[in-house]
Scaffold this active site. Sequence first.
Site, PDB file in Angstrom:
ATOM      1  N   LYS A 139     103.216  27.908 -26.853  1.00 61.07           N
ATOM      2  CA  LYS A 139     102.692  29.252 -28.145  1.00 61.07           C
ATOM      3  C   LYS A 139     104.334  29.779 -27.547  1.00 61.07           C
ATOM      4  CE  LYS A 139      98.644  26.899 -27.027  1.00 61.07           C
ATOM      5  NZ  LYS A 139      97.273  27.127 -27.672  1.00 61.07           N
ATOM      6  N   HIS A 147      98.732  24.322 -37.136  1.00 61.94           N
ATOM      7  CA  HIS A 147      97.844  24.785 -35.240  1.00 61.94           C
ATOM      8  C   HIS A 147      96.665  26.074 -35.857  1.00 61.94           C
ATOM      9  CE1 HIS A 147      96.850  25.852 -31.599  1.00 61.94           C
ATOM     10  NE2 HIS A 147      97.183  25.095 -30.842  1.00 61.94           N
ATOM     11  N   SER A 207      92.074  22.724 -23.621  1.00 62.65           N
ATOM     12  CA  SER A 207      91.917  22.067 -22.109  1.00 62.65           C
ATOM     13  C   SER A 207      91.851  20.819 -21.707  1.00 62.65           C
ATOM     14  CB  SER A 207      90.984  22.983 -22.319  1.00 62.65           C
ATOM     15  OG  SER A 207      90.747  24.226 -22.344  1.00 62.65           O
TER      16      SER A 207
END
Length: 247
Positions: A10, A95, A209
């Site tokens: 990111k 995304h 996660s």
Amino acid sequence: MRKLIAGNWKMNGLGADGLALARDLAKRAGRAPLAAELLICPPATLLAAAGEAIAGSGILLGGQDCHTRQHGAHTGDISAAMLRDAGCSYVILGHSERRTDHHESDALVCAKVKAAREAGLVAILCLGETAGERDAGRTLEIVSRQLAGSLPEGLGAAELVIAYEPIWAIGTGRTALPADVAGVHAHLRAALKGKVAAPSEVRLLYGGSVKPANARELLGLANVDGALVGGASLNAADFWAIAEAAA
Ligand code: PGA
């Protein structure tokens, strides 16, 4: 099918840190080759340096987004051809952070997937529902709609990876239940029939996660062919442990 473990950095990483992370991974890959394919997607500013750091290690390089055109007057954008030129073989598209922050529609994402293919990049097409959509029992409807709208026709299995990323699980520490992940992935596998050649060979990643502690269970599920990892990909030991769990 060889699993794919993709690290989405990111908007993280300045020169020294990013380089240290890439070098650390390259060193680990040199010591012990992995069963899984390993991919890092650093920010555009670090592509060249990270690419150099992982050269010869077997680790692959990817971009985090691309424009629908290959060149032209589009200030601030980066094209699939440029990513390819910088050493990338993959690009993350659609995304949820781009769909939200930049209002990317399925149609736009579809055009980007086409641009990626044109430039010889494998598109990692991201799909996923919000918490509200999930609570309303609409997960399968949402991912089906996203898949129908953002997947161009005629792609081969080697040109495409799908990443299922429930938005409520991204960066929150909350992971989807294994049974739910397996259910969505089975649904996606079936939904790919007629849309791509050899749908059984398209890799379906889970993202949201993913950590060393939950990787083995998630990666052991049917139709889970890898992981798209955000936060944990910024730590070499964690990312490596996730990759090892994909044996
Ligand atoms: P996370 O991000 O692993 O930090 O939840 C995943 C992603 O957004 O690709």
